[in-house]
Scaffold this motif. Sequence first.
Motif, PDB file in Angstrom:
ATOM      1  N   ARG B  51     -26.106 -56.725   1.213  1.00 12.91           N
ATOM      2  CA  ARG B  51     -27.520 -56.938   0.886  1.00 12.91           C
ATOM      3  C   ARG B  51     -28.373 -55.784   1.391  1.00 12.91           C
ATOM      4  NH1 ARG B  51     -30.159 -62.284   3.134  1.00 12.91           N
ATOM      5  NH2 ARG B  51     -28.818 -63.310   1.612  1.00 12.91           N
ATOM      6  N   ILE B  52     -28.143 -55.403   2.655  1.00  9.05           N
ATOM      7  CA  ILE B  52     -28.954 -54.312   3.216  1.00  9.05           C
ATOM      8  C   ILE B  52     -28.666 -53.014   2.466  1.00  9.05           C
ATOM      9  CG2 ILE B  52     -29.375 -52.924   5.283  1.00  9.05           C
ATOM     10  CD1 ILE B  52     -28.864 -55.428   6.929  1.00  9.05           C
ATOM     11  N   ALA B  53     -27.387 -52.804   2.137  1.00  7.28           N
ATOM     12  CA  ALA B  53     -27.041 -51.589   1.390  1.00  7.28           C
ATOM     13  C   ALA B  53     -27.774 -51.574   0.053  1.00  7.28           C
ATOM     14  CB  ALA B  53     -25.532 -51.523   1.170  1.00  7.28           C
ATOM     15  N   VAL B  55     -30.575 -53.123  -0.682  1.00  8.86           N
ATOM     16  CA  VAL B  55     -32.011 -52.908  -0.459  1.00  8.86           C
ATOM     17  C   VAL B  55     -32.286 -51.425  -0.223  1.00  8.86           C
ATOM     18  CG1 VAL B  55     -33.898 -53.326   1.156  1.00  8.86           C
ATOM     19  CG2 VAL B  55     -32.492 -55.218   0.391  1.00  8.86           C
ATOM     20  N   LEU B  56     -31.432 -50.796   0.606  1.00 12.84           N
ATOM     21  CA  LEU B  56     -31.651 -49.374   0.918  1.00 12.84           C
ATOM     22  C   LEU B  56     -31.488 -48.523  -0.339  1.00 12.84           C
ATOM     23  CD1 LEU B  56     -29.865 -48.999   4.376  1.00 12.84           C
ATOM     24  CD2 LEU B  56     -32.286 -49.215   3.907  1.00 12.84           C
ATOM     25  N   ARG B  59     -34.434 -48.985  -2.547  1.00 18.64           N
ATOM     26  CA  ARG B  59     -35.601 -48.259  -2.027  1.00 18.64           C
ATOM     27  C   ARG B  59     -35.481 -46.776  -2.357  1.00 18.64           C
ATOM     28  NH1 ARG B  59     -36.103 -49.375   3.763  1.00 18.64           N
ATOM     29  NH2 ARG B  59     -36.476 -51.416   2.877  1.00 18.64           N
ATOM     30  N   THR B  62     -36.271 -46.329  -5.922  1.00 21.57           N
ATOM     31  CA  THR B  62     -37.712 -46.461  -6.170  1.00 21.57           C
ATOM     32  C   THR B  62     -38.438 -45.189  -5.771  1.00 21.57           C
ATOM     33  OG1 THR B  62     -37.457 -48.779  -5.628  1.00 21.57           O
ATOM     34  CG2 THR B  62     -39.696 -47.953  -5.783  1.00 21.57           C
TER      35      THR B  62
END
Lengths: 259, 177
Positions: B51-53, B55-56, B59, B62
């Motif tokens: 999940r964190i991967a 999100v990173l 980002r 983006t």
Amino acid sequence: MATEAHSDEGGLVFHPMDQFIVKPLFGDGPVGMFTITNVTLWMALSVIAIIALMVMGTSGRSTIPGRVQSIGELAYGFIYKMVEDVAGKDAVGFFPYIMTLFMFIVFANFLGLLPAAFTTTSHIAVTAVLALLVFVTVTVVGFVKHGMGFLGLFWVSSAPLPLRPVLALIEVISYFVRPVSHSIRLMGNMMAGHAVMKVFAAFAPMILLSTGLGLLVTPLSVIAIAAIYGLEILVAFIQAYVFTILTCVYLKDALHPAH
Amino acid sequence: MASETHNAADAAASAPGMPQLDFSTFGNQIFWLMVTLVVIYFVLSRIALPRIAAVLAERQGTITNDLAAAEDLKVKATEAEEAYNKALADARAEAQTIIAQAKAEIQADLDDATAKADAEIAAKLVESEKKIAEIREGAMQSVKDVAKDTAKEIVAAMGGKADARTVTAAVNARMKG
């Protein structure tokens, strides 16, 4: 229980090691393998804390992170970069494993700093298992990846030939000492700090026994407890960091045994 | 009760030493440690770390997209500015042409009007000169007639008989004079 047994003599009570006693959470039975003990409680608390930070904290999956998610991402980035930088890019597959070790140690250390807490990482049984896990993993990975070539780790080819057998002996010994130092470093640091705090805590009620001496000793012990506590916060993180980075270093030896 | 005293004795016995070296608790600690590690490992590797991967990575994506969009907009803004400057220059040039044209037209009109006025003035001048000449002619004639009559009268007053032809000739000669 032991505390009561000793305290009826009056005077200061020194039992700095009592905080490390493993005892059943319910009742007073003997500690069997599956007994629910204070070890179980504090390990469970660290699991809950890790889930709260890494799972619940990131459940928003927000592109602009909140406070908790920021900390989770910070921990992720910190260990990921450490694995990549120290152990190499091909060690990234071991990242979840190393992250597990780091998160467990750091949370066990910090939860252990709560008053009346039990510090699971202050026990050699725990740290030795952690260190042996690393030792076995590294050794197995080394032999699986390089076969007998992994033994080249002990054969210092850059040294002059006559020296090499001597160096090989030293390298082999140091290799097998690794899990010992790895585990005792963590356990010793955690135990010593907590024991010292407990000793100062035992000196703190001196004012109740003798007003003259107590005026000097009691404030000093309280200040000392605060100072040691600050130091212990530092140590709690640094020892988790050291354990993790040493794991990465050992893993690098397994993946790239050439000197 | 019996177990309690036993336990207290046990703890008392181990109190001077280290509880860490009480081997009877090792099995318990190791068992719960393994449970803990397995739980943490699965929670991290199945849920938290992917999940964190994600999100990173999202980002990063983006940010990259935003930077590209900003670059795009910058290029567009530059283009718009160029177009604006070009339009301004064009409009200026057109205005200059229109002004020049208008000036030329006005000049032509002016020239035309001036020429017409000149022609009229010239025509009027000729006419006036003719009239003046006529008037002058008329005046001459009148003067001649008056002079003739006067001369006849004077001659008559002097007692002479004025010969009309002679008088006329004399007046004419004098008038020429």
